[in-house]
Design a protein around this motif. Sequence first.
Motif, PDB file in Angstrom:
ATOM      1  N   MET A   1       0.834  -1.227   0.000  1.00  0.00           N
ATOM      2  CA  MET A   1       0.000   0.000   0.000  1.00  0.00           C
ATOM      3  C   MET A   1       0.859   1.263   0.000  1.00  0.00           C
ATOM      4  SD  MET A   1      -3.274   0.837   2.225  1.00  0.00           S
ATOM      5  CE  MET A   1      -4.260   2.236   1.874  1.00  0.00           C
ATOM      6  N   ILE A   2       1.980   1.167   0.752  1.00  0.00           N
ATOM      7  CA  ILE A   2       2.874   2.320   0.756  1.00  0.00           C
ATOM      8  C   ILE A   2       3.395   2.613  -0.639  1.00  0.00           C
ATOM      9  CG2 ILE A   2       5.145   3.120   1.591  1.00  0.00           C
ATOM     10  CD1 ILE A   2       4.448   2.104   4.277  1.00  0.00           C
ATOM     11  N   ASN A   3       3.708   1.540  -1.378  1.00  0.00           N
ATOM     12  CA  ASN A   3       4.170   1.739  -2.761  1.00  0.00           C
ATOM     13  C   ASN A   3       3.131   2.457  -3.617  1.00  0.00           C
ATOM     14  OD1 ASN A   3       6.516   0.515  -2.134  1.00  0.00           O
ATOM     15  ND2 ASN A   3       5.935  -1.513  -2.981  1.00  0.00           N
ATOM     16  N   LYS A   4       1.925   2.026  -3.407  1.00  0.00           N
ATOM     17  CA  LYS A   4       0.812   2.638  -4.183  1.00  0.00           C
ATOM     18  C   LYS A   4       0.725   4.141  -3.860  1.00  0.00           C
ATOM     19  CE  LYS A   4      -3.310   2.533  -6.282  1.00  0.00           C
ATOM     20  NZ  LYS A   4      -3.606   2.205  -7.626  1.00  0.00           N
ATOM     21  N   ILE A   5       0.828   4.502  -2.555  1.00  0.00           N
ATOM     22  CA  ILE A   5       0.748   5.907  -2.151  1.00  0.00           C
ATOM     23  C   ILE A   5       1.903   6.700  -2.764  1.00  0.00           C
ATOM     24  CG2 ILE A   5       0.874   7.519  -0.193  1.00  0.00           C
ATOM     25  CD1 ILE A   5      -0.561   5.364   1.468  1.00  0.00           C
ATOM     26  N   GLU A   6       3.122   6.127  -2.704  1.00  0.00           N
ATOM     27  CA  GLU A   6       4.294   6.810  -3.267  1.00  0.00           C
ATOM     28  C   GLU A   6       4.086   7.071  -4.764  1.00  0.00           C
ATOM     29  OE1 GLU A   6       6.776   7.873  -1.565  1.00  0.00           O
ATOM     30  OE2 GLU A   6       6.809   6.710   0.310  1.00  0.00           O
ATOM     31  N   ALA A   7       3.576   6.057  -5.467  1.00  0.00           N
ATOM     32  CA  ALA A   7       3.365   6.191  -6.923  1.00  0.00           C
ATOM     33  C   ALA A   7       2.376   7.315  -7.216  1.00  0.00           C
ATOM     34  CB  ALA A   7       2.866   4.868  -7.492  1.00  0.00           C
ATOM     35  N   LEU A   8       1.292   7.337  -6.402  1.00  0.00           N
ATOM     36  CA  LEU A   8       0.270   8.382  -6.618  1.00  0.00           C
ATOM     37  C   LEU A   8       0.845   9.777  -6.350  1.00  0.00           C
ATOM     38  CD1 LEU A   8      -3.089   6.962  -5.234  1.00  0.00           C
ATOM     39  CD2 LEU A   8      -2.601   7.704  -7.572  1.00  0.00           C
ATOM     40  N   LEU A   9       1.686   9.880  -5.313  1.00  0.00           N
ATOM     41  CA  LEU A   9       2.296  11.179  -4.987  1.00  0.00           C
ATOM     42  C   LEU A   9       3.093  11.709  -6.183  1.00  0.00           C
ATOM     43  CD1 LEU A   9       3.518  10.876  -1.275  1.00  0.00           C
ATOM     44  CD2 LEU A   9       2.058  12.688  -2.222  1.00  0.00           C
ATOM     45  N   LYS A  10       3.874  10.825  -6.819  1.00  0.00           N
ATOM     46  CA  LYS A  10       4.661  11.233  -7.978  1.00  0.00           C
ATOM     47  C   LYS A  10       3.760  11.640  -9.140  1.00  0.00           C
ATOM     48  CE  LYS A  10       9.017   8.891  -7.220  1.00  0.00           C
ATOM     49  NZ  LYS A  10       9.658   7.588  -7.289  1.00  0.00           N
ATOM     50  N   GLU A  11       2.709  10.857  -9.328  1.00  0.00           N
ATOM     51  CA  GLU A  11       1.772  11.108 -10.427  1.00  0.00           C
ATOM     52  C   GLU A  11       1.137  12.504 -10.273  1.00  0.00           C
ATOM     53  OE1 GLU A  11      -0.550   7.462 -10.974  1.00  0.00           O
ATOM     54  OE2 GLU A  11      -2.099   8.745 -11.906  1.00  0.00           O
TER      55      GLU A  11
END
Length: 339
Positions: A1-11
């Motif tokens: 889930m943390i990975n998903k949040i990090e990806a969204l932040l970059k997006e």
Amino acid sequence: MINKIEALLKEIEALKAQSSEELEALRIKYLSKKGEISTLMNDFREVAAEQKREIGQKLNVLKTQAQDKINELKEKLDNSSASEETIDLTRTAYPYPIGTRHPLSIVKKEICAIFAKLGFSIAEGPEIEDDWHVFSSLNFAADHPARDMQDTFFVMHGADILLRTHTSSVQTRVMEKTQPPIRIICPGRVYRNEAISYRAHCFFHQVEALYIDRNVSFADLKQTLLFFAKEMFGAETKIRLRPSFFPFTEPSAEMDISCNLCGGKGCPFCKYTGWVEILGCGMVDPNVLRNCSIDPEIYTGYALGMGIERITNLKYQVKDLRMFSENDVRFLRQFEAAT
Ligand SMILES: [Zn+2]
């Protein structure tokens, strides 16, 4: 889930929107109830207790950043549309044309200003007149040709209501109501039943002056005329008087000025005489004074009258009278400098 949040932040960091439609699509994608962030919030319930703190903080950061980014993009769009559509500081001002004074008004103003220096004040009267003020009071004989239908526009024939043929009617109206000293100048439009051509029109403009007091003489008239001619046409101007006849003055004269085009040497404009006629004048006939209840044994006076078109022609060489009433801007614009 943390990975998903990090990806969204970059997006979200890299988001761009060219239009408000695009921006709205982004808002729905990330921030609506079924958007990416809400979905993560739902998944958050299943997160293990020891991870809740860390993931909760990251989720909050994500939500705030998404909201800030959308707001920032919205602001950019609003500003760019305002500057493109409504404010262009490089554009020149609207070229509204400034109107010009009509040449006849310019000359009328100038004539009135010259007589104002001599103490004359402006008097005005109606253009629709009666026989008394236009003819009878001014000593016109009952059978005078000016009363003829050929010369005068009658509004009501039987009642003798007519369009004034000269501004002398204003003089009568002032004399009827005022005892001397009288010193007035009467500018205005007059009407005559003429066929319209380049040198005649059914309406034109006059200025008449009247001075009545004790001991007013022909010498006073002549000095006034000379002063006017020099002020209007230049200090070099000479005048000459020729005997004439008008019903309302005795003696009467017509005044010529030395031709202002050739300086008196002779040219086609003055028909090689060196002189051009500009006005009529004379001493007010005692009958006229009597008609207006002014005692001719005590008072004398002079009157003079000129056509404003005539004076304007002399100043500006307008060859065709009709141009004064056609209001062609190409003609009127030529007088911008004189206004
Ligand atoms: Zn000449």
